[in-house]
Write a protein that holds these residues in place. Sequence first.
Motif, PDB file in Angstrom:
ATOM      1  N   ARG A 229       1.186  -1.484   0.201  1.00 42.43           N
ATOM      2  CA  ARG A 229      -0.128   0.695  -0.272  1.00 42.43           C
ATOM      3  C   ARG A 229       0.613   0.769   0.104  1.00 42.43           C
ATOM      4  O   ARG A 229       2.386   1.547   1.124  1.00 42.43           O
ATOM      5  N   LYS A 230       0.551   2.161  -0.748  1.00 44.62           N
ATOM      6  CA  LYS A 230       1.204   3.646  -0.879  1.00 44.62           C
ATOM      7  C   LYS A 230      -0.121   4.552  -0.960  1.00 44.62           C
ATOM      8  O   LYS A 230      -0.217   4.981  -1.774  1.00 44.62           O
ATOM      9  N   ILE A 244       4.057   0.771   2.725  1.00 45.61           N
ATOM     10  CA  ILE A 244       3.732  -0.585   3.770  1.00 45.61           C
ATOM     11  C   ILE A 244       3.990  -1.543   2.630  1.00 45.61           C
ATOM     12  O   ILE A 244       2.736  -1.569   2.070  1.00 45.61           O
ATOM     13  N   ALA A 245       4.753  -2.333   3.239  1.00 46.81           N
ATOM     14  CA  ALA A 245       4.297  -4.528   2.386  1.00 46.81           C
ATOM     15  C   ALA A 245       4.051  -4.938   3.590  1.00 46.81           C
ATOM     16  O   ALA A 245       5.343  -4.848   4.574  1.00 46.81           O
ATOM     17  N   ARG A 259       4.485 -10.121   8.766  1.00 48.86           N
ATOM     18  CA  ARG A 259       6.336  -9.029   7.700  1.00 48.86           C
ATOM     19  C   ARG A 259       5.435  -7.559   7.806  1.00 48.86           C
ATOM     20  O   ARG A 259       4.466  -7.453   7.320  1.00 48.86           O
ATOM     21  N   LEU A 260       6.461  -6.580   7.980  1.00 47.80           N
ATOM     22  CA  LEU A 260       6.039  -6.014   7.507  1.00 47.80           C
ATOM     23  C   LEU A 260       7.730  -4.787   7.188  1.00 47.80           C
ATOM     24  O   LEU A 260       8.269  -4.436   7.885  1.00 47.80           O
ATOM     25  N   ALA A 261       7.475  -4.231   6.537  1.00 50.75           N
ATOM     26  CA  ALA A 261       8.492  -3.156   5.637  1.00 50.75           C
ATOM     27  C   ALA A 261       7.638  -1.942   5.309  1.00 50.75           C
ATOM     28  O   ALA A 261       6.668  -2.034   5.047  1.00 50.75           O
ATOM     29  N   ALA A 319      -4.662  -0.508   8.939  1.00 50.38           N
ATOM     30  CA  ALA A 319      -5.505  -0.389   7.914  1.00 50.38           C
ATOM     31  C   ALA A 319      -5.489  -1.472   7.106  1.00 50.38           C
ATOM     32  O   ALA A 319      -6.389  -2.558   6.397  1.00 50.38           O
ATOM     33  N   LEU A 320      -4.134  -2.497   6.750  1.00 56.55           N
ATOM     34  CA  LEU A 320      -3.260  -3.056   5.633  1.00 56.55           C
ATOM     35  C   LEU A 320      -3.922  -4.687   6.242  1.00 56.55           C
ATOM     36  O   LEU A 320      -4.066  -5.422   5.916  1.00 56.55           O
ATOM     37  N   LEU A 321      -3.008  -4.084   7.710  1.00 59.56           N
ATOM     38  CA  LEU A 321      -3.653  -6.043   8.520  1.00 59.56           C
ATOM     39  C   LEU A 321      -4.574  -6.300   8.521  1.00 59.56           C
ATOM     40  O   LEU A 321      -5.012  -7.523   8.637  1.00 59.56           O
ATOM     41  N   ILE A 322      -5.686  -4.995   8.463  1.00 50.95           N
ATOM     42  CA  ILE A 322      -7.077  -5.942   9.531  1.00 50.95           C
ATOM     43  C   ILE A 322      -7.662  -6.493   7.779  1.00 50.95           C
ATOM     44  O   ILE A 322      -7.777  -7.464   7.494  1.00 50.95           O
ATOM     45  N   GLU A 323      -6.977  -5.651   6.286  1.00 52.34           N
ATOM     46  CA  GLU A 323      -7.621  -6.420   5.144  1.00 52.34           C
ATOM     47  C   GLU A 323      -6.905  -7.592   5.230  1.00 52.34           C
ATOM     48  O   GLU A 323      -7.750  -8.643   4.840  1.00 52.34           O
TER      49      GLU A 323
END
Length: 330
Positions: A229-230, A244-245, A259-261, A319-323
């Motif tokens: 997500r950008k 974030i990846a 994994r998070l970056a 938001a991204l981890l919830i998705e």
Amino acid sequence: MKEFGYQRVLDVSEAIAVLGADPDARFLGGGTNLVDLMKTGIERPGRLVDVRELPLDGIESTPDGGLLIGATVTNSDLAAHPEVRRRYPALAQAVLAGASGQLRNMATVGGNLLQRTRCGYFTDVAGPCNKRLPGSGCPAIEGEHHNHAILGASEHCVATHPSDMGVALAAFDAVVRYETADGPGELPLADFYLPVGDTPHLETALPSGALITGVTLPPAPVAAHSRYRKVRERASYAFAIGSIAAALDVRDGVVHEVRLAFGAVASRPWRALEAERALTGGPATAEAFAAAADAELAAAEALPHNGYKVPLMRNLVVALLIELAEEAAR
């Protein structure tokens, strides 16, 4: 632009030999960053050694189940490769989020890793910049810095690394392969970029005269459940203000692996290890995701005009981890 020589090479040993014989030479891949820097006088090589015809343009599976990506693979080919899309979807998404289609057709994997910051003070040869002219100062600290670093910076440099691809590679423990006159070598991406410290002009740990030959992605089943997500200031063809990846493996409501970056927050792709440690083995809930983001961002040191990046990155993580968690529950 300074006049320069041009030489095309057809094998790796020839490329290494040419660069070794001419310390003023530089390798040329797609040229999407290097040539721009030559036009402005920031880069002034006496010779360009064109490596596009080297046999490094393949993507193949490794015996252990990972992928080997050649250094001259274009960004377009990387994003379109079926195994990249299937096994590491966040990587394909990250590449597609970067630049324009025309630039992706030219840009190479090796060159993407070596691209330099787009900080306006770095690209202005009329002014000071420690990254361009060591010891001259960092005017961004007191000047325009709304899109500069909040993690891992120093009083000598607050520029950010511009790569989208590198963020996904960082999340998946990529290893950079290279060749020198003394033989081949490898660098984990985690060690590839040097800390800013008081030497921001020294950007990578790549040995002098080395040619990047490829990038290895180790097997990572969790990467199949990943997303990139950008956030940027316009809808296309813009560098991130935060990205974030993320990859997530949830079993029975518990985070088995994550994994998070982060991108656009540091001088290098930022692996969010504190957040990963906080999440692993715990509940896959919005509250846990927010707490993990807070743990990672506790080290943030914002400047007067880039503090918005702290809540931005926190919200991106949640938001991204919830998705991804909701997707896993389906």
